[in-house]
Scaffold this active site. Structure first.
Site, PDB file in Angstrom:
ATOM      1  N   CYS A 104      18.592 -10.282   9.477  1.00 41.66           N
ATOM      2  CA  CYS A 104      18.758 -11.744   9.436  1.00 41.66           C
ATOM      3  C   CYS A 104      18.361 -12.295   8.071  1.00 41.66           C
ATOM      4  CB  CYS A 104      17.896 -12.408  10.517  1.00 41.66           C
ATOM      5  SG  CYS A 104      18.413 -11.960  12.175  1.00 41.66           S
ATOM      6  N   CYS A 152      25.105  -7.943  14.999  1.00 42.40           N
ATOM      7  CA  CYS A 152      24.731  -8.812  16.118  1.00 42.40           C
ATOM      8  C   CYS A 152      25.701  -9.971  16.280  1.00 42.40           C
ATOM      9  CB  CYS A 152      23.298  -9.316  15.973  1.00 42.40           C
ATOM     10  SG  CYS A 152      23.005 -10.240  14.488  1.00 42.40           S
ATOM     11  N   ASP A 171      26.307 -12.459  14.259  1.00 42.00           N
ATOM     12  CA  ASP A 171      25.881 -13.736  13.698  1.00 42.00           C
ATOM     13  C   ASP A 171      26.812 -14.159  12.562  1.00 42.00           C
ATOM     14  OD1 ASP A 171      23.789 -13.572  15.389  1.00 42.00           O
ATOM     15  OD2 ASP A 171      22.251 -13.226  13.868  1.00 42.00           O
ATOM     16  N   CYS A 189      21.110 -15.665  16.355  1.00 39.44           N
ATOM     17  CA  CYS A 189      19.817 -15.595  17.016  1.00 39.44           C
ATOM     18  C   CYS A 189      18.785 -16.464  16.295  1.00 39.44           C
ATOM     19  CB  CYS A 189      19.335 -14.157  17.059  1.00 39.44           C
ATOM     20  SG  CYS A 189      18.985 -13.496  15.433  1.00 39.44           S
TER      21      CYS A 189
END
Lengths: 205, 616, 137
Positions: C107, C37, C39, C64
């Protein structure tokens, strides 16, 4: 009806879209490459892909099946969804590579951070910090942002070029190592892409 | 395909009509041998105003008569109901300020509007319009019409589409497909064009604005991108002018008319006329007579254009966005097609031309082109047109709610439909047996900025430690742009039951109830009209036969032939007062057959007499 | 989906955002990323060399909301723990605490990896033998 048989006339279906004997639509294949009748390669001729897409659309679209048996109507919807999903993935070099990676057992969704070289992370972090400073600064930073955008875009172009070379390598050799390199470059590109999105967001605000 | 297909369905093909269910006007069209044609209403007008009124006698009237009632009985009449389709009470507050909609209260998810002493949901009101169009089509085609393609603004969300489909069902129509309006227009436009290329359709109607960019290639109409605003249209121009006129009148007469329904509707009509006139004249005088007083105001085109410029400009941003989504520069757009009555405004045409750097096409009637396209799509579905295919897209992204009130996108806007996406869900606590999924539509990141579509409850999950369950949920957007959801328990390998709670709109049960309520009536309507028409025909033949029986030719007939005629006459008279129009028609046919010889003889006699009188 | 107030709070008002002096001998820094993603997360710990207890923890995450909440929670947990206790924090603890959906589990993985990277960096600086250091020697 048994697996591998036409649901309508029960003759062998052999994974074709249509039964060779009674011509009724069969449950579609879910592999995008197989669906389009293409070899599993990272480089694809997009014009050829589009031709196939139009051809298959004409054969499979639900508009063509409104007067048919419910079973065929369901398969038509199913097949057209796969066709459209597949076209979206295969015509995009990045999504296409991600599809191949997933197919080859690379768990794209659950990569550990250690797969990313620390220098790249450091670079991305610094770029992000600089961007954040630009955006939160009181003075107008439009020129700097535009400069950053063209720099990031150039980085993306370079990444795409490297990807193109790596694709050729894998298409020719089929070696897993070349896929590892593809994944590394895709990761890098993803970060660059994110930065571009951030700059564009800042520029349009 | 080398071999031919055997069609097992009904051998007699059902006719499918195309319907443009517009904010201001609605139309029905069908495919005549080679070209689509609009079917006029009872009054001969192709456009049926989308106005519904309930008379004091309790009768529903639709179209031009209802437009009259809008002035005499504003509280029993509704227009622009399309603006409320698929919407909840919360998102129509703006609408309610500008439109005299009378909200009778709102149940869980559906608005109810009052029409005199009765209340109806927006789909029911739309169904009245659809039923009128259905009647018009049946009268013109001489057969019952049960299947239709209905057009919707490309930018309609799932709830608005669902509401339109519901309206069709309530009206007794099987909605074979919902087609996006600009796409339908492209279909009508491109029908006789052999050329391939990129076409932009700028559709500025009464209440909605749409922009679509398509690639035409060997009979395939592929939508590349679409965008728009479901709350931007000619209505907004009317409301702006109306507001200015009302303020003007208030300062002049020291009288606030804004609460007076009849005065407002009369003024509204005057303002709309002025708007129409200004498309061809450099200046008009707005005249409004009320209670012995007269208000006059000169309006020039430059002033008018200055007033409406902000509204026109609101259409340009979605156009730029759409080109960007399609990955195209203005130079790559070969043609621009204008759709919708508001594109008659010269300023609109000039703005479009400037933006796309191409002179827009105006040869097709902007009021009719959508209905004509719908008729083409109807013919595609019925198999009458086989060399065209429409590939449309979903106008809005589909997402699911994740932590922190955020939306995780699972299907991007402008994806060709049908399209699907798959997500795997799990449980958060031990022994959890259901998972709630909140599905949204929109481009924003926060749940509160997106449109809530539905909540899906995945039920009957086998109890397991947290995070162990694997429920695969498949989101499928069908060719109508409507979402379907199915789920599988991956560990158990079984289908998972999904319970859907739509956030807005009618439940299936509610629609069923409305259909039951209306279908009997619609059937009755149809039967009654058929009967009436059959009797008119019977009257004609009865009179003709009576007259012929005085003719010499009748007495020249064999006795058996005369008996046949007498029997035919009597049998027709017997069924004449019955309820079965088919029987009346059968007896008309029978009498026609029986009098064939008589007619022939009469003709011969007439010809012979004519010849006798002529010197050769 | 119902989230606990605590979770929403971590997302809306993330704790311990900021940075510590990277050059200091008692500060460990870890930068990690989640490529899928895009990140990127930086997590730093400041350790009391005498007690081996983490006195301060800071983070900065570009990504995010789930990634931000995960790192915010991680820094909260780190404070007051010894470096060895810190290594016992698992991503599943974060998942459970925040009720992260499957699409966002990575995450939490990112946060766990960030902790490990920061502790390793500290140990290397402080001369505490760690696997990597041993291998290099």
């Amino acid at each position: 009806m048994q697996a591998g048989q036409c649901w309508q006339c029960e003759s062998p279906a052999e994974n074709n879209l249509f039964c060779k004997f009674c011509n009724s639509l069969q449950r579609p294949l879910t592999d995008y490459y197989a669906f389009f009748g293409l070899e599993h390669k990272l480089n694809i001729d997009n014009e050829d892909l589009q031709r196939r897409f139009y051809q298959l659309s004409k054969l499979l679209h639900p508009d063509r099946y409104t007067r048919r048996a419910q079973r065929e109507r369901d398969y038509s919807l199913e097949a057209t969804a796969i066709l459209n999903d597949g076209y979206r993935v295969l015509r995009d070099p990045v999504k296409r590579a991600e599809y191949i990676l997933a197919e080859q057992g690379f768990e794209v969704g659950e990569q550990r951070a250690k797969d990313v070289p620390p220098e790249l992370l450091e670079e991305v972090f610094e770029l992000n910090m600089a961007l954040e400073e630009l955006v939160s600064g009181a003075s107008s930073v439009r020129p700097q942002l535009e400069e950053a955008r063209s720099r990031f875009r150039a980085m993306r172009r370079e990444a795409d070029e490297r990807l193109g070379d790596l694709y050729k390598l894998w298409d020719a050799s089929g070696e897993r190592d070349s896929l590892v390199a593809v994944r590394g470059e895709l990761n890098r590109r993803k970060y660059i892409e994110n930065l571009i999105t951030e700059v564009e967001k800042a520029l349009s605000a | 395909m080398g071999t031919f297909q055997i069609d097992f369905s009904n051998s007699r093909k059902q006719r499918v009509v195309g319907i443009d269910l517009g904010t201001t006007n609605s139309l029905v069209a069908y495919m005549d041998v080679t070209a689509p044609k609009v079917i006029p209403g009872e009054d001969g007008e192709p456009l049926v105003p989308s106005v519904v009124s309930l008379t004091e006698a309790g009768e529903i009237i639709v179209g031009n008569p209802a437009l009259q009632a809008l002035i005499t009985h504003p509280d029993r009449t509704i227009y622009s109901v399309k603006r409320l389709m698929g919407r909840g009470i919360d998102d129509v507050t703006e609408e309610l300020k500008l439109f005299p909609f009378r909200v009778a209260g709102s149940g869980e998810s559906v608005l109810k509007l009052s029409l005199g002493e009765k209340t109806f949901s927006p789909p029911e009101i739309s169904a009245f319009i659809l039923r009128q169009l259905k009647r018009n089509a049946e009268a013109a085609l001489g057969e019952e019409v049960r299947q239709a393609v209905i057009t919707v603004p490309a930018y309609f969300n799932d709830a608005q589409r669902q509401a339109t489909k519901d309206a069709g069902r309530i009206a007794g129509l099987e909605v074979q497909r919902l087609v996006n309006e600009p796409t339908a227009a492209a279909l009508a436009y491109g029908l006789d064009k052999r050329k391939d290329g990129v076409v932009a359709v700028y559709d500025f109607g009464g209440g909605t604005f749409d922009i679509s960019i398509l690639r035409l290639h060997e009979g395939i109409f592929e939508v590349l991108a679409t965008g728009g605003d479901t709350h931007l249209g000619g209505d907004d121009i009317d409301n702006l002018l109306l507001k200015i006129a009302l303020e003007d009148i208030e300062s002049e007469w020291k009288q606030d008319l804004s609460g007076n329904g009849e005065a407002v509707q009369t003024l509204r009509r005057a303002v709309i006329n002025a708007k129409h006139e200004l498309s061809r004249l450099p200046a008009v005088t707005l005249v409004f007579d009320y209670a012995g007083k007269q208000y006059r105001r000169e309006l020039t085109r430059p002033v008018f254009e200055k007033l409406i410029l902000p509204i026109i400009e609101r259409t340009l941003a979605p156009c730029r966005h759409c080109m960007n989504d399609a990955g195209l520069e203005p130079e790559k757009i070969d043609e621009v097609v204008l759709v919708g009555g508001s594109t008659r405004i010269p300023l609109v045409r000039a703005s479009v031309e400037r933006l796309f750097r191409a002179k827009p096409h105006t040869e097709l009637n902007p009021d009719q082109v959508v209905a004509l396209g719908a008729a083409v799509q109807a013919a595609i579905l019925s198999g009458d047109v086989q060399d065209k295919l429409l590939l449309d897209v979903t106008p809005l992204s589909l997402g699911i709610e994740i932590m922190g009130g955020l939306v995780s996108r699972i299907l991007h806007r402008n994806s060709t439909i049908p399209a699907s996406a798959t997500e795997v869900f799990t449980t958060a606590v031990e022994g959890q047996t259901n998972v709630l999924i909140h599905v949204l539509q929109g481009e924003r990141e926060l749940v509160k900025d997106c449109r809530s579509l539905a909540r899906f409850d995945l039920k009957g999950i086998d109890p397991a430690p947290a995070g162990l369950a694997r429920i695969e949920v498949r989101f499928l957007i069908d060719a109508n742009g409507i979402l379907n959801v199915s789920a599988r328990d991956l560990r158990a390998g079984k289908e998972q039951s999904v319970e859907v709670k739509p956030s807005y709109g009618l439940t299936d049960d509610q629609v069923e109830a409305m259909i039951l309520e209306s279908i009997d009536k619609a059937q009755d309507d149809f039967q009654e009209r058929q009967l009436r028409e059959a009797r008119v025909e019977a009257d004609a033949i009865l009179a003709a036969v009576e007259k012929a029986r005085q003719n010499d030719a009748y007495f020249d007939l064999e006795e058996s032939d005369r008996d046949l005629i007498t029997r035919g006459l009597n049998e027709l008279l017997v069924v004449y007062h019955g309820e079965d129009h088919l029987l009346v028609r059968a007896k008309i046919d029978q009498l026609n057959q029986a009098t064939m010889k008589l007619a022939e003889n009469m003709m011969n006699t007439a010809v012979n007499q004519a010849l006798k009188g002529t010197k050769i | 989906m119902a989230y606990s107030d605590k979770v929403l709070d971590h997302y809306n008002n993330p704790r311990n955002v900021g940075s510590l002096d990277k050059g200091a001998s008692n500060v460990g820094t870890g930068i990690v990323g989640a490529p899928e993603c895009g990140d990127v997360m930086k997590l730093q710990v400041q350790v009391n060399p005498a007690t081996g207890i983490i006195e301060e923890a800071k983070f900065k995450t570009f990504g995010c909301g789930s990634a931000i909440a995960s790192s915010s929670l991680a820094t909260e947990w780190l404070k007051g723990k010894t470096v060895d206790q810190a290594l016992e924090i698992k991503n599943t603890d974060i998942v459970n605490e925040l009720s992260l959906p499957p699409v966002k589990i990575h995450c939490s993985v990112l946060a766990e990896d960030a902790i490990k990277a920061a502790i390793q960096d500290y140990k290397q600086k402080a001369g505490v033998p760690v696997e990597a250091a041993v291998q290099q020697a």
